[in-house]
Design an enzyme around this catalytic site. Structure first.
Site, PDB file in Angstrom:
ATOM      1  CB  SER A  90      -0.903   0.011   1.242  1.00 25.17           C
ATOM      2  OG  SER A  90      -1.781   1.113   1.221  1.00 25.17           O
ATOM      3  CG  HIS A  94       0.225  13.049   1.282  1.00 25.99           C
ATOM      4  ND1 HIS A  94      -1.075  13.314   0.929  1.00 25.99           N
ATOM      5  CD2 HIS A  94       0.180  12.000   2.156  1.00 25.99           C
ATOM      6  CE1 HIS A  94      -1.886  12.477   1.561  1.00 25.99           C
ATOM      7  NE2 HIS A  94      -1.145  11.663   2.297  1.00 25.99           N
ATOM      8  CG  HIS A 104      -4.510   4.809  -2.154  1.00 25.42           C
ATOM      9  ND1 HIS A 104      -5.516   4.105  -2.779  1.00 25.42           N
ATOM     10  CD2 HIS A 104      -4.075   4.045  -1.128  1.00 25.42           C
ATOM     11  CE1 HIS A 104      -5.692   2.962  -2.140  1.00 25.42           C
ATOM     12  NE2 HIS A 104      -4.838   2.894  -1.145  1.00 25.42           N
ATOM     13  CG  ASN A 106      -4.121  -1.907  -1.146  1.00 25.09           C
ATOM     14  OD1 ASN A 106      -5.038  -2.685  -1.380  1.00 25.09           O
ATOM     15  ND2 ASN A 106      -3.235  -2.103  -0.197  1.00 25.09           N
ATOM     16  CB  VAL A 107      -1.680  -4.930  -5.102  1.00 27.24           C
ATOM     17  CG1 VAL A 107      -1.906  -4.176  -6.406  1.00 27.24           C
ATOM     18  CG2 VAL A 107      -0.220  -4.780  -4.666  1.00 27.24           C
ATOM     19  CG  HIS A 143      -9.550   7.851 -15.341  1.00 32.05           C
ATOM     20  ND1 HIS A 143     -10.391   6.937 -14.762  1.00 32.05           N
ATOM     21  CD2 HIS A 143      -9.514   8.919 -14.493  1.00 32.05           C
ATOM     22  CE1 HIS A 143     -10.861   7.417 -13.628  1.00 32.05           C
ATOM     23  NE2 HIS A 143     -10.338   8.618 -13.441  1.00 32.05           N
ATOM     24  CG  HIS A 172     -18.670  12.456   6.387  1.00 37.13           C
ATOM     25  ND1 HIS A 172     -17.811  11.599   5.746  1.00 37.13           N
ATOM     26  CD2 HIS A 172     -17.915  13.526   6.762  1.00 37.13           C
ATOM     27  CE1 HIS A 172     -16.596  12.107   5.734  1.00 37.13           C
ATOM     28  NE2 HIS A 172     -16.634  13.290   6.338  1.00 37.13           N
ATOM     29  N   GLY A 256      -2.642  -4.484  13.538  1.00 35.27           N
ATOM     30  CA  GLY A 256      -1.518  -4.131  12.678  1.00 35.27           C
ATOM     31  C   GLY A 256      -0.619  -3.074  13.294  1.00 35.27           C
ATOM     32  NE  ARG A 257       6.409  -1.218  12.626  1.00 32.01           N
ATOM     33  CZ  ARG A 257       7.042  -0.208  12.022  1.00 32.01           C
ATOM     34  NH1 ARG A 257       6.560   0.314  10.921  1.00 32.01           N
ATOM     35  NH2 ARG A 257       8.169   0.257  12.523  1.00 32.01           N
TER      36      ARG A 257
END
Length: 310
Positions: A90, A94, A104, A106-107, A143, A172, A256-257
């Protein structure tokens, strides 16, 4: 099914991405390899106060547990309470320059071993872009790379794009987090080898999707106004990660850490009460024209935006 092949591939992916990011930024990432008594281990790599990135993190982990946390069983209730292991990479980047977007990727892979049922497994992942100032060519490029990364595996882009738009959404506030990308979870269609190949394609495409955009914007001059808006918009990023992101929740629920889990948050953020952009400003354009689901590969849409820039 070869779990060790997934572990090796994800570890390789982390090293390759960090190597490319180091060349781009000019400063080295710090590395921290860690292990726990239960066999959970990982490598956290991060950069603070780089030449380009204000903060960047690329984390690899292999976690195990006796009972799959609730955040991972919402879509797979049949595996509630089962022993599990998860492997993933992950990253969150920034940049300091407000004209460069946050991104971002993630796999991840889950392997579950019920007591009386056959083992279960699935892949997940994706990438998305969160700009502070909108540029059509950046959105189209991101994209397009996402689309092309999936093309060899079938017509997956429309479904994964829609899934991304729906997932990275601040319920929200009834607003998207960014301009989307692709996202998938619980991927088992077509068997292990096909799903593993799709996941590899997504991970391998990230730097091609993001770094050309960062290179295009990295020297754009900016002032306090742009920086202030960036910090304000970063607040929305934090809200999503802490309120809605299943990955954050899973990491915390599974013990997790914490340092690695929350490393994805931006180092400096600002909130304002009922702030509104000036009419006709670039800030308003981002909120009104960019931060809503779009077909970024539509020729008509690209033409419309380019004409409005003249």
């Amino acid at each position: 099914m070869d779990v060790s092949a997934v572990q090796n591939e994800f570890a390789r992916l982390q090293e390759r991405i960090v190597s490319e990011l180091e060349r781009f930024d000019g400063k080295p990432f710090q590395r921290d390899a860690w292990t726990r008594p239960d066999g959970t281990h990982g490598v956290s790599m991060w950069l603070e106060e780089g030449d380009f990135f204000e903060r960047g993190c690329v984390n690899y982990s292999r976690a195990t547990g006796r009972a799959l946390p609730a955040s991972a069983t919402a879509r797979r209730p049949e595996f509630a309470g089962c022993p599990w292991e998860a492997v993933g990479v992950s990253l969150v980047l920034h940049p300091r320059n407000p004209y460069c977007p946050t991104s971002h990727m993630n796999v991840r892979f889950f392997h579950v071993t019920p007591e009386r049922e056959p083992p279960g497994w699935w892949f997940g992942g994706g990438m998305d872009l969160t700009p502070y100032y909108g540029f059509v060519e950046d959105c189209v490029h991101f994209h397009r790379v996402c689309h092309d990364a999936l093309a060899a595996h079938g017509d997956l882009y429309p479904r994964f794009k829609r899934w991304c738009d729906e997932y990275f959404f601040l319920k929200h506030r009834n607003k998207p987090r960014g301009i989307g990308g692709i996202f998938f979870d619980d991927l088992m269609e077509g068997g292990f080898e096909r799903c593993f190949a799709i996941t590899r394609s997504v991970g391998d495409a990230f730097t091609a999707a993001y770094l050309p955009i960062a290179a295009r914007r990295r020297d754009t001059p900016y002032g306090e106004r742009e920086r202030d808006f960036q910090l304000y918009r970063r607040g929305r990023y934090v809200e999503f990660n802490l309120v809605w992101d299943r990955g954050t929740l899973f990491g915390l629920q599974s013990g997790g850490r914490t340092e690695s889990i929350l490393m994805s948050l931006p180092p400096i953020v600002r909130w304002r009460c009922d702030w509104q952009p000036e009419r006709g400003s670039p800030e308003e354009r981002l909120l009104v024209e960019f931060l809503r689901p779009r077909d970024w590969l539509s020729a008509d849409l690209v033409r419309e935006f380019r004409e409005s820039d003249r």
